[in-house]
Design a protein around this motif. Structure first.
Motif, PDB file in Angstrom:
ATOM      1  N   SER A   1     -66.699 -12.021  16.782  1.00  0.00           N
ATOM      2  CA  SER A   1     -66.466 -13.274  17.498  1.00  0.00           C
ATOM      3  C   SER A   1     -66.588 -13.035  19.004  1.00  0.00           C
ATOM      4  O   SER A   1     -66.096 -12.040  19.524  1.00  0.00           O
ATOM      5  CB  SER A   1     -65.078 -13.825  17.172  1.00  0.00           C
ATOM      6  N   ILE A   2     -67.251 -13.998  19.688  1.00  0.00           N
ATOM      7  CA  ILE A   2     -67.482 -13.861  21.123  1.00  0.00           C
ATOM      8  C   ILE A   2     -67.022 -15.129  21.854  1.00  0.00           C
ATOM      9  O   ILE A   2     -67.490 -16.227  21.541  1.00  0.00           O
ATOM     10  CB  ILE A   2     -68.975 -13.632  21.427  1.00  0.00           C
ATOM     11  N   PRO A   3     -66.109 -15.020  22.830  1.00  0.00           N
ATOM     12  CA  PRO A   3     -65.749 -16.190  23.654  1.00  0.00           C
ATOM     13  C   PRO A   3     -66.939 -16.588  24.528  1.00  0.00           C
ATOM     14  O   PRO A   3     -67.506 -15.748  25.225  1.00  0.00           O
ATOM     15  CB  PRO A   3     -64.581 -15.673  24.505  1.00  0.00           C
ATOM     16  N   LEU A   4     -67.291 -17.867  24.482  1.00  0.00           N
ATOM     17  CA  LEU A   4     -68.423 -18.355  25.268  1.00  0.00           C
ATOM     18  C   LEU A   4     -67.997 -19.175  26.475  1.00  0.00           C
ATOM     19  O   LEU A   4     -68.610 -19.085  27.535  1.00  0.00           O
ATOM     20  CB  LEU A   4     -69.355 -19.201  24.384  1.00  0.00           C
ATOM     21  N   PHE A   5     -66.946 -20.001  26.295  1.00  0.00           N
ATOM     22  CA  PHE A   5     -66.550 -20.910  27.366  1.00  0.00           C
ATOM     23  C   PHE A   5     -65.038 -20.871  27.566  1.00  0.00           C
ATOM     24  O   PHE A   5     -64.277 -20.781  26.601  1.00  0.00           O
ATOM     25  CB  PHE A   5     -66.965 -22.346  27.051  1.00  0.00           C
ATOM     26  N   LEU A   6     -64.633 -20.949  28.832  1.00  0.00           N
ATOM     27  CA  LEU A   6     -63.228 -21.102  29.184  1.00  0.00           C
ATOM     28  C   LEU A   6     -62.981 -22.563  29.505  1.00  0.00           C
ATOM     29  O   LEU A   6     -63.722 -23.170  30.289  1.00  0.00           O
ATOM     30  CB  LEU A   6     -62.882 -20.231  30.394  1.00  0.00           C
ATOM     31  N   LEU A   7     -61.946 -23.138  28.916  1.00  0.00           N
ATOM     32  CA  LEU A   7     -61.566 -24.527  29.185  1.00  0.00           C
ATOM     33  C   LEU A   7     -60.310 -24.538  30.047  1.00  0.00           C
ATOM     34  O   LEU A   7     -59.335 -23.861  29.742  1.00  0.00           O
ATOM     35  CB  LEU A   7     -61.291 -25.272  27.873  1.00  0.00           C
TER      36      LEU A   7
ATOM     37  N   ASP B   1     -73.571 -28.146  23.727  1.00  0.00           N
ATOM     38  CA  ASP B   1     -74.430 -28.615  22.629  1.00  0.00           C
ATOM     39  C   ASP B   1     -75.415 -27.530  22.216  1.00  0.00           C
ATOM     40  O   ASP B   1     -75.652 -27.318  21.018  1.00  0.00           O
ATOM     41  CB  ASP B   1     -75.184 -29.872  23.048  1.00  0.00           C
ATOM     42  N   ALA B   2     -76.006 -26.847  23.202  1.00  0.00           N
ATOM     43  CA  ALA B   2     -76.976 -25.798  22.882  1.00  0.00           C
ATOM     44  C   ALA B   2     -76.294 -24.635  22.171  1.00  0.00           C
ATOM     45  O   ALA B   2     -76.849 -24.050  21.234  1.00  0.00           O
ATOM     46  CB  ALA B   2     -77.663 -25.316  24.155  1.00  0.00           C
ATOM     47  N   ALA B   3     -75.067 -24.295  22.598  1.00  0.00           N
ATOM     48  CA  ALA B   3     -74.334 -23.207  21.951  1.00  0.00           C
ATOM     49  C   ALA B   3     -73.986 -23.564  20.513  1.00  0.00           C
ATOM     50  O   ALA B   3     -74.091 -22.739  19.599  1.00  0.00           O
ATOM     51  CB  ALA B   3     -73.066 -22.887  22.744  1.00  0.00           C
ATOM     52  N   THR B   4     -73.593 -24.820  20.289  1.00  0.00           N
ATOM     53  CA  THR B   4     -73.253 -25.262  18.939  1.00  0.00           C
ATOM     54  C   THR B   4     -74.489 -25.265  18.040  1.00  0.00           C
ATOM     55  O   THR B   4     -74.420 -24.893  16.860  1.00  0.00           O
ATOM     56  CB  THR B   4     -72.632 -26.671  18.983  1.00  0.00           C
ATOM     57  N   ALA B   5     -75.623 -25.680  18.606  1.00  0.00           N
ATOM     58  CA  ALA B   5     -76.859 -25.698  17.816  1.00  0.00           C
ATOM     59  C   ALA B   5     -77.260 -24.293  17.391  1.00  0.00           C
ATOM     60  O   ALA B   5     -77.820 -24.097  16.307  1.00  0.00           O
ATOM     61  CB  ALA B   5     -77.978 -26.342  18.636  1.00  0.00           C
ATOM     62  N   LYS B   6     -76.948 -23.316  18.205  1.00  0.00           N
ATOM     63  CA  LYS B   6     -77.339 -21.938  17.891  1.00  0.00           C
ATOM     64  C   LYS B   6     -76.318 -21.224  17.016  1.00  0.00           C
ATOM     65  O   LYS B   6     -76.682 -20.511  16.078  1.00  0.00           O
ATOM     66  CB  LYS B   6     -77.536 -21.149  19.189  1.00  0.00           C
ATOM     67  N   PHE B   7     -75.032 -21.427  17.287  1.00  0.00           N
ATOM     68  CA  PHE B   7     -74.005 -20.654  16.607  1.00  0.00           C
ATOM     69  C   PHE B   7     -73.183 -21.449  15.602  1.00  0.00           C
ATOM     70  O   PHE B   7     -72.295 -20.906  14.962  1.00  0.00           O
ATOM     71  CB  PHE B   7     -73.052 -20.026  17.635  1.00  0.00           C
ATOM     72  N   GLY B   8     -73.427 -22.749  15.507  1.00  0.00           N
ATOM     73  CA  GLY B   8     -72.580 -23.576  14.671  1.00  0.00           C
ATOM     74  C   GLY B   8     -71.346 -24.009  15.444  1.00  0.00           C
ATOM     75  O   GLY B   8     -71.240 -23.801  16.651  1.00  0.00           O
ATOM     76  N   ALA B   9     -70.398 -24.626  14.751  1.00  0.00           N
ATOM     77  CA  ALA B   9     -69.192 -25.138  15.409  1.00  0.00           C
ATOM     78  C   ALA B   9     -68.439 -24.018  16.119  1.00  0.00           C
ATOM     79  O   ALA B   9     -68.230 -22.938  15.555  1.00  0.00           O
ATOM     80  CB  ALA B   9     -68.292 -25.811  14.389  1.00  0.00           C
ATOM     81  N   LEU B  10     -68.045 -24.267  17.361  1.00  0.00           N
ATOM     82  CA  LEU B  10     -67.289 -23.289  18.132  1.00  0.00           C
ATOM     83  C   LEU B  10     -65.800 -23.458  17.852  1.00  0.00           C
ATOM     84  O   LEU B  10     -65.310 -24.573  17.703  1.00  0.00           O
ATOM     85  CB  LEU B  10     -67.568 -23.456  19.626  1.00  0.00           C
ATOM     86  N   ARG B  11     -65.095 -22.355  17.790  1.00  0.00           N
ATOM     87  CA  ARG B  11     -63.667 -22.384  17.480  1.00  0.00           C
ATOM     88  C   ARG B  11     -62.850 -22.567  18.745  1.00  0.00           C
ATOM     89  O   ARG B  11     -63.061 -21.876  19.749  1.00  0.00           O
ATOM     90  CB  ARG B  11     -63.268 -21.092  16.762  1.00  0.00           C
ATOM     91  N   PHE B  12     -61.916 -23.520  18.719  1.00  0.00           N
ATOM     92  CA  PHE B  12     -61.034 -23.809  19.846  1.00  0.00           C
ATOM     93  C   PHE B  12     -59.823 -22.899  19.761  1.00  0.00           C
ATOM     94  O   PHE B  12     -59.095 -22.899  18.761  1.00  0.00           O
ATOM     95  CB  PHE B  12     -60.606 -25.280  19.805  1.00  0.00           C
ATOM     96  N   VAL B  13     -59.567 -22.108  20.815  1.00  0.00           N
ATOM     97  CA  VAL B  13     -58.457 -21.150  20.820  1.00  0.00           C
ATOM     98  C   VAL B  13     -57.584 -21.417  22.052  1.00  0.00           C
ATOM     99  O   VAL B  13     -57.978 -21.094  23.178  1.00  0.00           O
ATOM    100  CB  VAL B  13     -58.971 -19.698  20.860  1.00  0.00           C
ATOM    101  N   PRO B  14     -56.389 -22.022  21.866  1.00  0.00           N
ATOM    102  CA  PRO B  14     -55.495 -22.258  23.013  1.00  0.00           C
ATOM    103  C   PRO B  14     -55.020 -20.939  23.616  1.00  0.00           C
ATOM    104  O   PRO B  14     -54.894 -19.924  22.921  1.00  0.00           O
ATOM    105  CB  PRO B  14     -54.327 -23.030  22.396  1.00  0.00           C
ATOM    106  N   ILE B  15     -54.763 -20.971  24.926  1.00  0.00           N
ATOM    107  CA  ILE B  15     -54.274 -19.786  25.632  1.00  0.00           C
ATOM    108  C   ILE B  15     -52.965 -20.147  26.323  1.00  0.00           C
ATOM    109  O   ILE B  15     -52.867 -21.167  27.014  1.00  0.00           O
ATOM    110  CB  ILE B  15     -55.287 -19.299  26.689  1.00  0.00           C
ATOM    111  N   GLY B  16     -51.970 -19.279  26.170  1.00  0.00           N
ATOM    112  CA  GLY B  16     -50.707 -19.445  26.884  1.00  0.00           C
ATOM    113  C   GLY B  16     -50.023 -20.744  26.561  1.00  0.00           C
ATOM    114  O   GLY B  16     -49.785 -21.090  25.396  1.00  0.00           O
ATOM    115  N   ASN B  17     -49.696 -21.532  27.607  1.00  0.00           N
ATOM    116  CA  ASN B  17     -48.940 -22.777  27.431  1.00  0.00           C
ATOM    117  C   ASN B  17     -49.824 -23.975  27.107  1.00  0.00           C
ATOM    118  O   ASN B  17     -49.352 -25.112  27.145  1.00  0.00           O
ATOM    119  CB  ASN B  17     -48.115 -23.071  28.695  1.00  0.00           C
ATOM    120  N   GLY B  18     -51.086 -23.747  26.824  1.00  0.00           N
ATOM    121  CA  GLY B  18     -51.981 -24.844  26.460  1.00  0.00           C
ATOM    122  C   GLY B  18     -52.755 -25.435  27.616  1.00  0.00           C
ATOM    123  O   GLY B  18     -53.546 -26.363  27.431  1.00  0.00           O
ATOM    124  N   ALA B  19     -52.557 -24.884  28.828  1.00  0.00           N
ATOM    125  CA  ALA B  19     -53.292 -25.382  29.984  1.00  0.00           C
ATOM    126  C   ALA B  19     -54.709 -24.830  30.018  1.00  0.00           C
ATOM    127  O   ALA B  19     -55.553 -25.319  30.756  1.00  0.00           O
ATOM    128  CB  ALA B  19     -52.572 -25.020  31.274  1.00  0.00           C
TER     129      ALA B  19
END
Length: 220
Positions: free
Chosen positions: A181-187, A138-156
């Motif tokens: 663009s800067i990656p902030l979080f790994l899902l 939430d804090a990252a979104t408030a500062k940078f706006g909507a974060l972009r979701f980027v799948p990696i590999g097989n989607g895991a």
């Protein structure tokens, strides 16, 4: 892990004359072994880099709790207030997100921006009822706006990426004033934890110490 000390045998006459002395020595022996076990478990947790909270979660109770209540069967109980996490790092088991699709891991850029901490916690004390967060999206979104979701590999796995400029600040700049663009979080959906603790070895060491302590009492 329960550390129990017992003195058995035909000690009737000795008990009548030296009961208090032997009971105090037995309690001291159990306390020494129990404190040693607690210290070893905290040392392992600290060496594994699991944080001060998990280190201090190892607790110790001595029985009887009232020291002036003497008994020849004292006991020490070393236990965890974060048993599920300690067990996970002892077993190296699979960890999955609870009540969520993803587990969110802050990357270095997120940590540098303070998004790995709960803003409602100050000086180690929690204010209000909001639980601590490891990843404050939430804090990252408030500062940078909507974060972009980027799948990696097989989607895991996936990334949450901040694009462009932050509100009132620049996220990162390339040449000629271009924002980067800067990656902030790994899902991740699941992760297998490494075995970082050896609880059985610590317990075995404490049992050997207890035997030695009690043998010293009987040898007096």
């Amino acid at each position: 892990m329960k550390i129990v000390g017992r003195i058995s045998g035909d000690l009737k006459e000795l008990m009548n004359t030296r009961f208090d002395e032997i009971a105090d020595a037995a309690r001291a022996a159990v306390r020494s072994a129990s404190e040693g076990l607690q210290a070893e478990l905290r040392r392992q947790t600290r060496a594994a880099g699991l944080g001060n909270g998990l280190e201090k979660a190892w607790r110790l109770d001595l029985y009887p709790k009232v020291s002036r209540r003497r008994t020849l069967r004292p006991a020490g109980l070393v236990y965890s207030k974060a048993a599920r996490l300690h067990d996970a790092f002892d077993d190296g088991e699979m960890i999955t997100a609870r009540n969520a699709k993803w587990m969110v891991i802050p990357l270095p850029a997120a940590k540098a921006a303070g998004f790995d901490r709960d803003p409602h916690r100050r000086e180690g004390r929690q204010i209000g009822l909001i639980p601590p967060k490891w990843s404050n999206i939430d804090a990252a979104t408030a500062k940078f706006g909507a974060l972009r979701f980027v799948p990696i590999g097989n989607g895991a796995r996936a990334l949450l990426v901040a694009d462009g400029k932050a509100r009132g600040d620049t996220l990162a700049r390339g040449g000629a004033g271009r924002a980067t663009s800067i990656p902030l979080f790994l899902l991740v959906k699941r992760v297998r934890g490494r075995k970082l603790l050896d609880l059985a070895a610590a317990a075995k060491q404490a049992e050997a110490q207890l035997v030695a302590n009690l043998s010293n009492i009987l040898g007096r």
